[in-house]
Design an enzyme around this catalytic site. Structure first.
Site, short mmCIF file in Angstrom:
data_model
loop_
_atom_site.label_atom_id
_atom_site.label_comp_id
_atom_site.label_asym_id
_atom_site.label_seq_id
_atom_site.Cartn_x
_atom_site.Cartn_y
_atom_site.Cartn_z
N LYS A 198 0.86 -1.17 0.00
CA LYS A 198 0.00 0.00 0.00
C LYS A 198 0.90 1.23 0.00
CE LYS A 198 -3.61 2.47 2.45
NZ LYS A 198 -4.61 2.44 3.49
N ARG A 208 -10.68 9.99 1.70
CA ARG A 208 -10.51 10.72 2.97
C ARG A 208 -11.59 11.79 3.12
NH1 ARG A 208 -3.87 11.14 3.01
NH2 ARG A 208 -3.53 8.88 2.92
N LYS A 220 1.42 10.05 5.95
CA LYS A 220 1.47 8.62 6.25
C LYS A 220 2.76 7.96 5.75
CE LYS A 220 -3.56 8.08 6.63
NZ LYS A 220 -4.72 7.17 6.44
N GLU A 236 7.69 -6.87 1.37
CA GLU A 236 6.42 -6.89 2.10
C GLU A 236 5.63 -8.16 1.79
OE1 GLU A 236 5.22 -5.00 4.39
OE2 GLU A 236 6.16 -3.02 4.24
N LYS A 251 -2.09 -1.50 -3.91
CA LYS A 251 -2.94 -0.32 -3.83
C LYS A 251 -2.10 0.95 -3.89
CE LYS A 251 -6.05 1.89 -0.60
NZ LYS A 251 -6.56 1.92 0.74
N SER A 277 -10.18 5.51 -4.79
CA SER A 277 -11.14 6.60 -4.96
C SER A 277 -10.69 7.65 -5.98
CB SER A 277 -11.39 7.27 -3.61
OG SER A 277 -10.18 7.73 -3.04
N TYR A 316 -14.88 0.92 -7.07
CA TYR A 316 -16.14 1.63 -6.92
C TYR A 316 -16.97 1.51 -8.20
CZ TYR A 316 -13.54 3.43 -2.97
OH TYR A 316 -12.81 3.51 -1.80
C1 PBG Z 1 -6.87 3.76 5.31
C2 PBG Z 1 -7.45 3.50 3.97
C3 PBG Z 1 -7.37 4.38 2.88
C4 PBG Z 1 -8.04 3.78 1.84
C5 PBG Z 1 -8.53 2.55 2.29
N1 PBG Z 1 -8.14 2.39 3.62
C6 PBG Z 1 -6.81 5.73 2.76
C7 PBG Z 1 -5.60 6.10 3.45
O1 PBG Z 1 -4.65 5.30 3.59
O2 PBG Z 1 -5.54 7.25 3.88
C8 PBG Z 1 -8.18 4.41 0.50
C9 PBG Z 1 -9.16 3.83 -0.44
C10 PBG Z 1 -9.48 4.69 -1.58
O3 PBG Z 1 -8.85 5.75 -1.81
O4 PBG Z 1 -10.37 4.31 -2.33
N2 PBG Z 1 -6.79 2.70 6.18
#
Ligand code: PBG
Length: 325
Positions: A198, A208, A220, A236, A251, A277, A316
């Site tokens: 990720k 968010r 982050k 990982e 991701k 997203s 989505y």
């Molecule tokens: C955080 C989390 C995030 C997403 C899923 N779980 C965002 C982040 O790490 O701030 C993002 C999913 C998306 O953007 O569709 N645990």
């Protein structure tokens, strides 16, 4: 005519032939629909930066999940949207069996028992700091203290009936720690889909917004991966495999197809990709402006994930894609 023994165009000469030589097939069974849950009832609140996506209260979500199942989508991934007043430093609501998110898991399992319900394991939706881990007074994200909370959250979700847990936090050692805690408590059949690679990405913006979960301070970068790196994803993956992950995830998706492909070469485990997203919002926005053919770009994108090696896609677009599959 010039003699040419190899003419690749011959295999493209008709629709029937093109379909026979097609190497990748996208189908409804490949799709996992992420959905947002809010407290209350009779709520279906649109998310401005994600046209076509909503925050559902559980009663409404049950209908939505039924519709998704009827379309042939086998799995939903639930994300909770909490009011600020319900958030705290320790993400307490994530471990409260009576909280609306945990209730949503069990209600959906009751209403649509065959639908696989995936839950999200991370502190950020519940955290007053907006981080995936526990933040100390100096602003450090404490790895091992976070593991305790994640394990408790995992047990709570497993106990609510989640079929698959999705740790999305990127703390070190969480897969092994959660696996051990689940097994000790008798949840040996609860699956773990690890957010293995990720990346720290700007493509999460609309998510968010939807959760109002942006970090209150800092970013982050000390836990999510640096997007300059690819070998690190293999490291990982090796760790997650050893710790007992059932499915590995990459991701975001589109900007990380190389990572997906590399993992496909290295691991025998099933692979998932999260079409996040921001990727969704970008296609929707261009479609609304008439600058891109949205559905065509959607199908091209989803197919690219499968071609690169994904077995399943969190997107989505799941519901919309069914219109074309
Ligand atoms: C955080 C989390 C995030 C997403 C899923 N779980 C965002 C982040 O790490 O701030 C993002 C999913 C998306 O953007 O569709 N645990």
């Amino acid at each position: 005519m010039i003699h040419q023994p190899s003419r690749p165009r011959r295999n493209r000469k008709s629709g029937a032939l093109r379909s026979m030589v097609q190497e990748t097939r996208l189908s409804r069974q490949d799709l996992i629909a992420p959905v947002f849950v809010v407290n209350g009832s009779q709520q279906k609140i649109p998310i401005a930066s994600m046209p076509g996506q909503f925050r559902f209260s559980v009663d409404q979500l049950v209908d939505e999940v039924k519709a998704l199942w009827d379309l042939g989508i086998p799995c939903v991934s639930l994300f909770p949207c909490l009011e600020d007043s319900a958030k705290d430093k320790k993400a307490s609501k994530s471990c409260d069996p009576d909280h609306f998110y945990q209730k949503a898991i069990s209600k959906i399992k009751q209403a649509v028992p065959k639908m696989l319900v995936m839950s999200d394991v991370a502190m950020d939706p519940y955290s007053s700091d907006g981080h995936d881990g526990y933040v100390d007074d100096e602003g450090n994200i404490l790895n091992d203290k976070t593991l305790e909370i994640l394990a408790q959250m995992s047990l709570t979700q497993a106990n609510s009936g989640a079929d698959i847990l999705g740790p999305s936090d990127m703390m070190d050692g969480r897969i092994g720690f959660i696996r051990e805690c689940l097994d000790e408590e008798g949840f040996s059949q609860t699956s773990l889909m690890s957010y293995t690679a990720k990346y720290c990405s700007s493509f999460y913006g609309p998510f968010r917004d939807a959760l109002d979960s942006a970090p209150k301070a800092g970013d982050k970068k000390t836990y999510q991966m640096d997007y300059h790196n690819a070998r690190e994803a293999l490291r990982e993956a090796e760790l997650d495999e050893g710790e007992g992950a059932d499915i590995l995830m990459v991701k975001p998706g589109l900007a990380y197809l190389d990572i997906l492909y590399r993992l496909r070469e290295e691991t025998p485990l099933p692979l998932a990709v999260f079409n996040v997203s921001g990727e969704y919002a970008a296609i929707k926005a261009a479609d609304e402006k008439g600058w891109l053919d949205g559905p065509a770009v959607m199908l091209e994108t989803l197919t690219a994930f499968k071609r690169a090696g994904a077995d399943m896609i969190l997107t989505y677009f799941a519901k919309e894609a069914c219109e074309f599959l």
